[in-house]
Scaffold this motif. Structure first.
Motif, PDB file in Angstrom:
ATOM      1  N   ILE A   1       0.803  -1.236   0.000  1.00 28.99           N
ATOM      2  CA  ILE A   1       0.000   0.000   0.000  1.00 28.99           C
ATOM      3  C   ILE A   1       0.833   1.283   0.000  1.00 28.99           C
ATOM      4  O   ILE A   1       0.341   2.329   0.385  1.00 28.99           O
ATOM      5  N   LYS A   2       2.083   1.187  -0.428  1.00 31.73           N
ATOM      6  CA  LYS A   2       2.949   2.353  -0.638  1.00 31.73           C
ATOM      7  C   LYS A   2       3.568   2.871   0.656  1.00 31.73           C
ATOM      8  O   LYS A   2       3.065   2.658   1.741  1.00 31.73           O
ATOM      9  N   ASP A   3       4.673   3.571   0.496  1.00 32.58           N
ATOM     10  CA  ASP A   3       5.337   4.279   1.593  1.00 32.58           C
ATOM     11  C   ASP A   3       4.828   5.713   1.556  1.00 32.58           C
ATOM     12  O   ASP A   3       5.136   6.463   0.638  1.00 32.58           O
ATOM     13  N   ILE A   4       4.035   6.056   2.513  1.00 34.41           N
ATOM     14  CA  ILE A   4       3.456   7.399   2.569  1.00 34.41           C
ATOM     15  C   ILE A   4       4.080   8.140   3.746  1.00 34.41           C
ATOM     16  O   ILE A   4       4.144   7.595   4.853  1.00 34.41           O
ATOM     17  N   PRO A   5       4.552   9.383   3.555  1.00 33.59           N
ATOM     18  CA  PRO A   5       5.154  10.122   4.662  1.00 33.59           C
ATOM     19  C   PRO A   5       4.192  10.258   5.847  1.00 33.59           C
ATOM     20  O   PRO A   5       2.985  10.463   5.660  1.00 33.59           O
ATOM     21  N   GLN A   6       4.748  10.131   7.063  1.00 35.22           N
ATOM     22  CA  GLN A   6       3.945  10.165   8.287  1.00 35.22           C
ATOM     23  C   GLN A   6       2.964  11.336   8.364  1.00 35.22           C
ATOM     24  O   GLN A   6       1.806  11.126   8.708  1.00 35.22           O
ATOM     25  N   PRO A   7       3.383  12.576   8.077  1.00 36.71           N
ATOM     26  CA  PRO A   7       2.430  13.683   8.205  1.00 36.71           C
ATOM     27  C   PRO A   7       1.196  13.523   7.310  1.00 36.71           C
ATOM     28  O   PRO A   7       0.095  13.906   7.684  1.00 36.71           O
ATOM     29  N   ILE A   8       1.376  12.926   6.141  1.00 36.94           N
ATOM     30  CA  ILE A   8       0.252  12.699   5.232  1.00 36.94           C
ATOM     31  C   ILE A   8      -0.561  11.504   5.708  1.00 36.94           C
ATOM     32  O   ILE A   8      -1.791  11.547   5.747  1.00 36.94           O
ATOM     33  N   LYS A   9       0.146  10.436   6.099  1.00 37.76           N
ATOM     34  CA  LYS A   9      -0.499   9.201   6.548  1.00 37.76           C
ATOM     35  C   LYS A   9      -1.493   9.470   7.680  1.00 37.76           C
ATOM     36  O   LYS A   9      -2.562   8.883   7.709  1.00 37.76           O
ATOM     37  N   LYS A  10      -1.132  10.366   8.588  1.00 39.15           N
ATOM     38  CA  LYS A  10      -1.995  10.665   9.742  1.00 39.15           C
ATOM     39  C   LYS A  10      -3.331  11.280   9.322  1.00 39.15           C
ATOM     40  O   LYS A  10      -4.295  11.255  10.073  1.00 39.15           O
ATOM     41  N   ASN A  11      -3.398  11.829   8.119  1.00 37.37           N
ATOM     42  CA  ASN A  11      -4.645  12.419   7.611  1.00 37.37           C
ATOM     43  C   ASN A  11      -5.507  11.419   6.848  1.00 37.37           C
ATOM     44  O   ASN A  11      -6.547  11.793   6.313  1.00 37.37           O
ATOM     45  N   PHE A  12      -5.049  10.174   6.783  1.00 37.52           N
ATOM     46  CA  PHE A  12      -5.794   9.137   6.086  1.00 37.52           C
ATOM     47  C   PHE A  12      -6.031   7.950   7.012  1.00 37.52           C
ATOM     48  O   PHE A  12      -5.323   6.950   6.938  1.00 37.52           O
ATOM     49  N   PRO A  13      -7.024   8.052   7.879  1.00 37.83           N
ATOM     50  CA  PRO A  13      -7.257   6.957   8.827  1.00 37.83           C
ATOM     51  C   PRO A  13      -7.570   5.625   8.149  1.00 37.83           C
ATOM     52  O   PRO A  13      -7.244   4.568   8.681  1.00 37.83           O
ATOM     53  N   SER A  14      -8.160   5.656   6.959  1.00 37.80           N
ATOM     54  CA  SER A  14      -8.453   4.388   6.282  1.00 37.80           C
ATOM     55  C   SER A  14      -7.145   3.705   5.852  1.00 37.80           C
ATOM     56  O   SER A  14      -7.046   2.479   5.877  1.00 37.80           O
ATOM     57  N   TYR A  15      -6.134   4.482   5.460  1.00 33.41           N
ATOM     58  CA  TYR A  15      -4.822   3.920   5.133  1.00 33.41           C
ATOM     59  C   TYR A  15      -4.245   3.238   6.369  1.00 33.41           C
ATOM     60  O   TYR A  15      -3.765   2.103   6.308  1.00 33.41           O
TER      61      TYR A  15
END
Length: 194
Positions: free
Chosen positions: A99-113
């Motif tokens: 499901i990809k490497d997403i930077p932490q600050p962005i990841k925190k805005n996507f609870p479904s991720y």
């Protein structure tokens, strides 16, 4: 035209199996799927001057993880043995293979991720036997590995294939040594296809 979107909740894997995002626990993902995904996924959203795959991040970190560092990170206090800690490190980013490497600050805005990431890590933990949730030291160590510009290296688009094949082989060898499982035959199949 059908409005059924259920076909988008699964990922076709290298092993020709599927990872069902809504039923990860019953999906048949393999170490080959994990290691190929990690080798192909770039850290820092692919925007670093020198490319670094998630697999390289894991192998490089593993090679630097000494017993002294384990103690400094509180590994002994957490009740983990050194090999348990090494195994957690080896497996800590495996969800990114799918499901990809997403930077932490962005990841925190996507609870479904984060929910899907959690499902993958729980299922893999159950399947392969590593501790999850991870020890605090694993999170600290992961956060220490940030890109350091190295102007002395020439600019390249991707990591050389020969290096990636060696890192794939190393990942599976380390996995085998830590678990007693034997996937070198599976590894050979991957390497023949590179």
């Amino acid at each position: 035209r059908s409005s059924d979107l259920s076909c988008y909740s699964k990922i076709h894997l290298f092993s020709l199996n599927y990872l069902h995002l809504n039923d990860v626990e019953n999906s048949n993902f393999t170490i080959s799927d994990i290691v190929i995904g990690l080798a192909r996924e770039q850290r820092f959203t692919g925007q670093s001057f020198h490319p670094k795959s998630v697999l390289s991040h894991i192998i490089d970190g593993y090679e630097k993880l000494t017993y002294e560092k384990f103690k400094r990170l509180g590994g002994e206090k957490s009740g983990d043995g050194f090999n348990d800690f090494l195994f957690q490190w080896l497996m800590h980013d495996i969800a990114e293979a799918f499901i990809k490497d997403i930077p932490q600050p962005i990841k925190k805005n996507f609870p479904s991720y984060e929910k899907v990431e959690e499902r993958i890590l729980k299922a893999a933990s159950k399947k392969y036997g590593f501790k999850y949730p991870f020890s605090t030291g694993i999170i600290v160590l992961d956060n220490e590995d940030k890109e350091v510009p190295q102007e002395d290296k020439p600019f390249i688009i991707n990591e050389p294939e020969k290096e990636m094949a060696e890192k794939i082989r190393l990942f599976i060898e380390i996995f085998d040594n830590l678990t007693g499982w034997h996937f070198m035959d599976e590894s050979a199949q991957i390497l023949k296809q590179l």
